[in-house]
Design an enzyme around this catalytic site. Structure first.
Site, PDB file in Angstrom:
ATOM      1  N   ASP A  13       0.869  -1.180   0.000  1.00 33.57           N
ATOM      2  CA  ASP A  13       0.000   0.000   0.000  1.00 33.57           C
ATOM      3  C   ASP A  13       0.903   1.226   0.000  1.00 33.57           C
ATOM      4  O   ASP A  13       2.108   1.118   0.249  1.00 33.57           O
ATOM      5  CB  ASP A  13      -0.882  -0.006   1.264  1.00 33.57           C
ATOM      6  CG  ASP A  13      -1.778   1.221   1.342  1.00 33.57           C
ATOM      7  OD1 ASP A  13      -2.332   1.618   0.296  1.00 33.57           O
ATOM      8  OD2 ASP A  13      -1.917   1.806   2.433  1.00 33.57           O
ATOM      9  N   SER A  14       0.314   2.366  -0.266  1.00 40.00           N
ATOM     10  CA  SER A  14       1.077   3.600  -0.209  1.00 40.00           C
ATOM     11  C   SER A  14       1.546   3.894   1.215  1.00 40.00           C
ATOM     12  O   SER A  14       2.461   4.684   1.406  1.00 40.00           O
ATOM     13  CB  SER A  14       0.207   4.753  -0.705  1.00 40.00           C
ATOM     14  OG  SER A  14      -0.993   4.803   0.034  1.00 40.00           O
ATOM     15  N   CYS A  76      -3.891  -0.963  -1.976  1.00 45.63           N
ATOM     16  CA  CYS A  76      -4.190   0.446  -2.223  1.00 45.63           C
ATOM     17  C   CYS A  76      -5.200   0.607  -3.370  1.00 45.63           C
ATOM     18  O   CYS A  76      -4.973   0.111  -4.476  1.00 45.63           O
ATOM     19  CB  CYS A  76      -2.884   1.145  -2.584  1.00 45.63           C
ATOM     20  SG  CYS A  76      -3.042   2.883  -2.945  1.00 45.63           S
ATOM     21  N   GLU A 155      -4.775   8.904   9.296  1.00 47.48           N
ATOM     22  CA  GLU A 155      -3.346   8.772   9.651  1.00 47.48           C
ATOM     23  C   GLU A 155      -3.068   9.403  11.015  1.00 47.48           C
ATOM     24  O   GLU A 155      -2.251   8.917  11.783  1.00 47.48           O
ATOM     25  CB  GLU A 155      -2.466   9.457   8.598  1.00 47.48           C
ATOM     26  CG  GLU A 155      -2.424   8.774   7.251  1.00 47.48           C
ATOM     27  CD  GLU A 155      -1.295   7.744   7.144  1.00 47.48           C
ATOM     28  OE1 GLU A 155      -0.368   7.787   7.967  1.00 47.48           O
ATOM     29  OE2 GLU A 155      -1.366   6.906   6.228  1.00 47.48           O
ATOM     30  N   CYS A 187     -11.140   3.346  -0.353  1.00 46.99           N
ATOM     31  CA  CYS A 187      -9.804   3.788   0.049  1.00 46.99           C
ATOM     32  C   CYS A 187      -9.419   3.005   1.289  1.00 46.99           C
ATOM     33  O   CYS A 187     -10.264   2.785   2.171  1.00 46.99           O
ATOM     34  CB  CYS A 187      -9.840   5.294   0.357  1.00 46.99           C
ATOM     35  SG  CYS A 187      -8.317   5.906   1.096  1.00 46.99           S
ATOM     36  N   HIS A 189      -7.937   3.751   3.886  1.00 44.35           N
ATOM     37  CA  HIS A 189      -8.020   4.414   5.186  1.00 44.35           C
ATOM     38  C   HIS A 189      -9.443   4.565   5.721  1.00 44.35           C
ATOM     39  O   HIS A 189      -9.639   4.745   6.914  1.00 44.35           O
ATOM     40  CB  HIS A 189      -7.400   5.810   5.086  1.00 44.35           C
ATOM     41  CG  HIS A 189      -5.913   5.795   4.983  1.00 44.35           C
ATOM     42  ND1 HIS A 189      -5.253   5.123   3.985  1.00 44.35           N
ATOM     43  CD2 HIS A 189      -4.961   6.370   5.756  1.00 44.35           C
ATOM     44  CE1 HIS A 189      -3.942   5.291   4.148  1.00 44.35           C
ATOM     45  NE2 HIS A 189      -3.754   6.039   5.206  1.00 44.35           N
TER      46      HIS A 189
HETATM   47  N1  DGL Z   1      -3.894   3.830  -0.062  1.00 42.37           N
HETATM   48  C1  DGL Z   1      -4.621   4.914  -0.685  1.00 42.37           C
HETATM   49  C2  DGL Z   1      -5.900   4.362  -1.325  1.00 42.37           C
HETATM   50  O1  DGL Z   1      -6.426   3.359  -0.913  1.00 42.37           O
HETATM   51  C3  DGL Z   1      -4.962   5.998   0.291  1.00 42.37           C
HETATM   52  C4  DGL Z   1      -3.763   6.782   0.780  1.00 42.37           C
HETATM   53  C5  DGL Z   1      -3.047   7.512  -0.330  1.00 42.37           C
HETATM   54  O2  DGL Z   1      -3.580   8.481  -0.869  1.00 42.37           O
HETATM   55  O3  DGL Z   1      -1.934   7.103  -0.624  1.00 42.37           O
HETATM   56  O4  DGL Z   1      -6.369   4.925  -2.273  1.00 42.37           O
END
Ligand code: DGL
Length: 273
Positions: A13-14, A76, A155, A187, A189
């Site tokens: 993931d990011s 992600c 976050e 997303c 998060h």
């Molecule tokens: N992991 C990203 C998503 O699910 C969210 C966080 C980001 O913007 O990197 O889209």
């Protein structure tokens, strides 16, 4: 190349949000070893352009391939929206994303066919959810709403109280006007803000609106995929291991990761891509 069912699953993931997907995978597939990479040095991806996201995703996937994973799960949504074809073309192993499972959960949940998607700006701009839903159902219409502020709120651990409540309400307004009856948390998060999102959805749109996320849906997909290939590792008596790596070590990583994972976490390695 023969792959053993004992090889780990690679998940990336990011940042930290993908741990919500890891949690769903561990609940559903307790026997699997998992290697998780969070690109915390470069998060957020959701505000960046597709070419940048593809470049970052390629580096993350390359790191997992070097760890000899049997398949890669893109936790992600942003990467799943813009990069999976490229990763599949470049890599000699299965790559599973979160868009199709999330879209399927929404199609199953909607009665009116009006589906709302909350996601990052990059995911909404890609139109990936609308395409995935259209491929599954001709009766559904997708209304996308970018909700970028929800990522830093999650976050920071601001998942309760007035600040997230107001942000969530603002993002839900267009979906309420569109009369959707199912909302995808598109997303990584947003599941952390699920309680507040569900509360505001009920308050603004009534009790019958379904809120779905791709975490549990992707875990179902991964299980079906591994079983179909004979690659599932049976839980037996020993639970699979979890290895966590990040590209930067934010101060609050451990505490936030605990909240995302819903339990104790082990050592966290810091790696360079
Ligand atoms: N992991 C990203 C998503 O699910 C969210 C966080 C980001 O913007 O990197 O889209």
């Amino acid at each position: 190349m023969t792959t053993s069912s004992d090889a780990p699953l690679g998940v990336f993931d990011s940042g930290l949000g993908g741990l919500t997907v890891v949690r769903a995978l561990r609940e559903r597939l307790p026997g699997e070893h998992i290697v998780y990479l969070g690109d915390t040095a470069r998060v957020p991806y959701g505000t960046k352009g597709p070419a940048t996201v593809v470049r970052y995703a390629t580096a993350c996937a390359g790191w997992l391939v070097a760890r000899k994973v049997k398949a890669i799960v893109i936790a992600c949504n942003t990467v799943s929206a813009v990069a999976p074809e490229r990763l599949r073309a470049d890599l000699d192993l299965p790559v599973l994303g979160v868009i199709d499972p999330g879209a399927r959960a929404a199609v199953a949940a909607t009665r009116s066919g009006r589906v709302g998607v909350l996601a990052t700006s990059a995911t909404i701009a890609s139109g990936a959810y609308a395409r995935a839903v259209a491929a599954m159902s001709t009766r559904c219409e997708v209304f996308g709403q970018a909700a970028p502020l929800l990522v830093p709120l999650a976050e920071e651990g601001w998942t309760e109280g007035e600040v997230p409540r107001l942000a969530v309400r603002r993002y839900l307004e267009p979906l309420a006007r569109a009369n959707v009856d199912a909302i995808v948390l598109g997303c990584t998060h947003y599941p952390l803000l699920r309680a507040i999102i569900e509360h505001e959805v009920r308050d603004m749109m009534g009790p019958d609106i379904a809120v779905v996320d791709s975490g549990s849906a992707v875990a179902e997909d991964v299980e079906a995929f591994l079983r179909s290939r004979g690659l599932a590792r049976s839980a037996g008596s020993n639970r699979g291991s979890l290895e966590l790596a990040v590209t930067d070590l934010p101060r609050s990583f451990v505490e936030i990761a605990r909240r995302f994972l819903g339990g104790e976490i082990g050592e966290v390695a810091q790696v360079d891509l």
